[in-house]
Motif scaffolding. Structure first.
Motif, PDB file in Angstrom:
ATOM      1  N   GLY A 143       0.395  -1.422  -0.005  1.00  0.00           N
ATOM      2  CA  GLY A 143       0.195  -0.035  -0.016  1.00  0.00           C
ATOM      3  C   GLY A 143       0.793   1.530   0.086  1.00  0.00           C
ATOM      4  O   GLY A 143       0.213   2.910  -0.361  1.00  0.00           O
ATOM      5  N   PHE A 144       1.624   0.897   0.666  1.00  0.00           N
ATOM      6  CA  PHE A 144       2.664   2.475   0.394  1.00  0.00           C
ATOM      7  C   PHE A 144       3.202   3.357  -0.761  1.00  0.00           C
ATOM      8  O   PHE A 144       3.114   4.040  -0.770  1.00  0.00           O
ATOM      9  N   GLN A 145       3.053   2.064  -2.179  1.00  0.00           N
ATOM     10  CA  GLN A 145       3.060   2.614  -3.125  1.00  0.00           C
ATOM     11  C   GLN A 145       1.904   3.937  -4.030  1.00  0.00           C
ATOM     12  O   GLN A 145       1.781   4.252  -4.546  1.00  0.00           O
ATOM     13  N   GLN A 146       0.641   3.616  -3.109  1.00  0.00           N
ATOM     14  CA  GLN A 146      -0.156   4.702  -3.555  1.00  0.00           C
ATOM     15  C   GLN A 146       0.126   5.714  -2.820  1.00  0.00           C
ATOM     16  O   GLN A 146       0.865   6.058  -2.174  1.00  0.00           O
ATOM     17  N   THR A 147      -0.775   6.900  -3.653  1.00  0.00           N
ATOM     18  CA  THR A 147      -0.743   8.301  -3.194  1.00  0.00           C
ATOM     19  C   THR A 147      -0.775   8.808  -1.818  1.00  0.00           C
ATOM     20  O   THR A 147       0.151   9.495  -1.069  1.00  0.00           O
ATOM     21  N   ALA A 148      -1.484   7.893  -1.039  1.00  0.00           N
ATOM     22  CA  ALA A 148      -2.416   8.900   0.323  1.00  0.00           C
ATOM     23  C   ALA A 148      -0.535   8.888   1.725  1.00  0.00           C
ATOM     24  O   ALA A 148      -0.400   9.451   2.112  1.00  0.00           O
ATOM     25  N   PRO A 149      -0.182   7.213   1.889  1.00  0.00           N
ATOM     26  CA  PRO A 149       0.940   7.348   2.510  1.00  0.00           C
ATOM     27  C   PRO A 149       2.579   7.763   2.093  1.00  0.00           C
ATOM     28  O   PRO A 149       2.628   8.719   3.222  1.00  0.00           O
ATOM     29  N   GLN A 150       2.237   8.478   0.532  1.00  0.00           N
ATOM     30  CA  GLN A 150       3.206   8.935   0.607  1.00  0.00           C
ATOM     31  C   GLN A 150       3.336  10.626   0.516  1.00  0.00           C
ATOM     32  O   GLN A 150       3.601  11.686   1.066  1.00  0.00           O
ATOM     33  N   PHE A 151       1.878  11.054   0.737  1.00  0.00           N
ATOM     34  CA  PHE A 151       1.417  11.924   0.822  1.00  0.00           C
ATOM     35  C   PHE A 151       1.410  12.355   2.043  1.00  0.00           C
ATOM     36  O   PHE A 151       1.866  13.936   2.600  1.00  0.00           O
ATOM     37  N   ALA A 152       0.975  12.390   3.228  1.00  0.00           N
ATOM     38  CA  ALA A 152       1.006  11.538   4.705  1.00  0.00           C
ATOM     39  C   ALA A 152       2.777  11.676   4.955  1.00  0.00           C
ATOM     40  O   ALA A 152       3.027  12.655   5.470  1.00  0.00           O
ATOM     41  N   LEU A 153       3.352  11.059   4.223  1.00  0.00           N
ATOM     42  CA  LEU A 153       4.939  11.178   4.668  1.00  0.00           C
ATOM     43  C   LEU A 153       5.509  12.314   4.447  1.00  0.00           C
ATOM     44  O   LEU A 153       6.306  12.827   5.198  1.00  0.00           O
ATOM     45  N   ASN A 154       5.547  13.024   3.216  1.00  0.00           N
ATOM     46  CA  ASN A 154       5.266  14.612   2.425  1.00  0.00           C
ATOM     47  C   ASN A 154       5.579  15.661   3.596  1.00  0.00           C
ATOM     48  O   ASN A 154       6.122  16.194   3.732  1.00  0.00           O
ATOM     49  N   ALA A 155       4.407  15.737   4.337  1.00  0.00           N
ATOM     50  CA  ALA A 155       3.439  16.196   5.249  1.00  0.00           C
ATOM     51  C   ALA A 155       4.232  15.878   5.840  1.00  0.00           C
ATOM     52  O   ALA A 155       3.877  17.156   6.781  1.00  0.00           O
ATOM     53  N   THR A 156       4.206  15.161   7.123  1.00  0.00           N
ATOM     54  CA  THR A 156       4.694  15.585   8.153  1.00  0.00           C
ATOM     55  C   THR A 156       5.840  15.032   9.102  1.00  0.00           C
ATOM     56  O   THR A 156       7.125  16.419   9.288  1.00  0.00           O
ATOM     57  N   ALA A 157       6.613  14.832   7.608  1.00  0.00           N
ATOM     58  CA  ALA A 157       8.131  13.939   7.984  1.00  0.00           C
ATOM     59  C   ALA A 157       8.801  14.910   8.331  1.00  0.00           C
ATOM     60  O   ALA A 157       9.845  15.519   9.155  1.00  0.00           O
ATOM     61  N   PRO A 158       9.818  16.230   7.122  1.00  0.00           N
ATOM     62  CA  PRO A 158       9.857  17.718   7.182  1.00  0.00           C
ATOM     63  C   PRO A 158       9.753  18.486   8.345  1.00  0.00           C
ATOM     64  O   PRO A 158      10.991  19.787   8.346  1.00  0.00           O
TER      65      PRO A 158
END
Length: 506
Positions: A40-55
């Motif tokens: 599921g990580f290749q989907q938009t949502a988890p990557q969107f969430a990671l980019n929004a939070t990790a930095p």
């Protein structure tokens, strides 16, 4: 008191209390979730969430995002739990406790795995015991307020999941504390240890999860996946605050304004908690063979079997003139979309489910993309599907028939759909599902290593090293996608690798 009863049971639970079937169910629940979280990580949502939070948030890199299982790609425990939780459900391919429609593994496992990596020193039996404690807590609690809690608009995976995560992390903390600080064993009175778990339950009374906040048009907005993953984070935070000395009411569940009275007009929590350790709800956990709402699974299987029977008679699916499906009334209540336009809407459409079953003999995430949903061949067949409801048809049952140009009628009756309690997925089928998801991100060799790692989790001396067993550079060839691939939505039917932004709440 119900709250103390739950905390005491969870604290006292030992691996030796768990029967072989309970352990097997726990392991299966964990690796089924892990496969979903990796793929599921290749989907938009988890990557969107990671980019929004990790930095912007987070502490030292301490835990693994399973879809990025590389030693150089780690984050703090809260963010790891958050991203893994989203990824584990984004394809709607995870587990379901049918009696409550709770998806129990994800909220507990994503929190537990992050903490186990962060803290280290947790062996497999301790991990599985904590996981079972958390799952049983959320499912017993869910049963105690079912169905009124759900019917008035609460998303019970989220609301009960936060408490399940708190119980599991508290249990894990106690186990690790004992393991790493044996010299303090005599100072840890059972009552005070129990209080850690009990206080953690109180801390997650802030849990949310209301259907009104769902967004089906834009998967980047607040939705059930955010609720689930916030539940994991709330459970983690509650457990750690309680361990650090935060206190609260000891009747957080059953008090006059406690959880069960606030979120439901019905509660039977004492009766359900009386069965803790006597009946294990994890034994009633089921695993999805199809990546969509579980109520439409029988109709999909019926369509798949119609296709097989038709091909055996040398009939062509393109010669179908009419399709009839008779199903339980809940199917149209929850999945009645007649003309879906997106992959998301396809997950709400039993009409789409029947069409792809007939065309693909499958309903994995690849069949729930925007491209497939709008494909002209799929649309044409979907328009031939008629659904009727019948209250005498069970929820795991369906009747599906197809009429062909030559007058041949092919009918199939699904008595118990695959993936149900009466017809569960086999170990071989669960492995195929895991590998199919994981290899999309990891490649086939690392997917096999991941499967071996998760299925043997009970034998590990330190669960924090699990991800290292399949770490490495992701196979980008298997995860590439392009927006331009949506051009296949008309003309010849073909599978594209853009899996779309698939969201669903069941």
């Amino acid at each position: 008191m119900a709250t103390e009863q739950l905390a005491t049971w969870a604290t006292n639970l030992q691996f030796s209390n768990l029967t072989a079937p309970v352990i097997a169910a726990a392991v299966a629940s964990l690796y089924n979730w892990a496969g979903c979280a990796i793929g599921g990580f290749q989907q938009t949502a988890p990557q969107f969430a990671l980019n929004a939070t990790a930095p912007h948030f987070g502490g030292p890199a301490a835990a693994t995002i399973l879809g990025l299982s590389n030693n150089s790609v780690r984050t703090d425990a809260q963010i790891a739990a958050f991203i893994n939780g989203i990824a584990g459900h984004v394809d709607d391919y995870d587990d379901t406790h049918l009696q409550t429609i709770i998806h129990p593994a994800g909220t507990v496992a994503s929190a537990l795995f992050a903490v186990a990596e962060w803290k280290g020193g947790v062996n497999g039996s301790e991990f599985l015991t904590a996981f079972v404690a958390g799952v049983e807590a959320e499912l017993k609690l869910g049963l105690s307020v079912w169905p009124q809690h759900y019917d008035v608009g609460w998303h019970d995976t989220s609301t009960t999941g936060s408490i399940g995560a708190a119980v599991a992390v508290s249990k894990l903390w106690v186990s690790t504390y004992r393991l790493c600080n044996r010299q303090l064993e005599s100072l840890l009175h059972r009552s005070s240890v129990c209080r850690y778990t009990l206080e953690a339950i109180q801390r997650v009374s802030m849990s949310d999860g209301k259907y009104e906040s769902f967004s089906y048009s834009d998967p980047t907005l607040t939705e059930s996946r955010l609720f689930r993953t916030r539940a994991s984070q709330s459970g983690m935070l509650g457990a750690l605050l309680a361990q650090s000395g935060f206190t609260s009411s000891l009747q957080g569940l059953e008090g006059q304004f406690g959880w069960v009275h606030v979120v439901s007009t019905r509660e039977n929590v004492t009766a359900e908690f009386d069965n803790l350790g006597k009946t294990y709800e994890i034994l009633s956990n089921t695993f999805k063979p199809y990546a969509c709402g579980i109520v439409m699974h029988p109709a999909i299987q019926g369509a798949i079997e119609v296709q097989s029977a038709a091909l055996g008679k040398n009939l062509s699916i393109s010669d179908i003139t009419k399709v009839e499906a008779r199903v339980n009334p809940e199917v149209l209540v929850l999945t009645g979309q007649t003309d879906p336009q997106t992959g998301l809407e396809g997950k709400f459409s039993v009409f789409h489910g029947v069409a792809i079953g007939l065309l693909f003999a499958d309903a994995s995430p690849q069949q729930f993309t925007d491209a497939v949903v709008t494909n002209s061949t799929v649309v044409a067949l979907r328009k031939l599907v008629n659904i009727t409801t019948d209250p005498t048809v069970n929820t795991d049952e369906a009747f599906v028939s197809a009429l062909f140009k030559d007058g041949t009628d092919v009918t199939q009756h699904i008595v118990h759909v695959i993936g149900s309690l009466d017809n569960p997925l086999s170990e071989a089928q669960l492995k195929t599902k895991f590998i199919g998801q994981a290899e999309l991100v990891l490649g086939s060799d690392r997917a096999e290593k991941a499967y071996e790692a998760f299925t043997n989790i009970g034998n590990m001396s330190d669960v924090s090293t699990l991800a290292q067993l399949f770490s490495g550079a992701n196979d980008t060839a298997n995860t590439s996608s392009s927006a331009s691939s949506s051009s296949s939505s008309s003309g010849a039917l073909g599978l594209d690798k853009d899996r779309g932004r698939d969201w669903f709440y069941l």
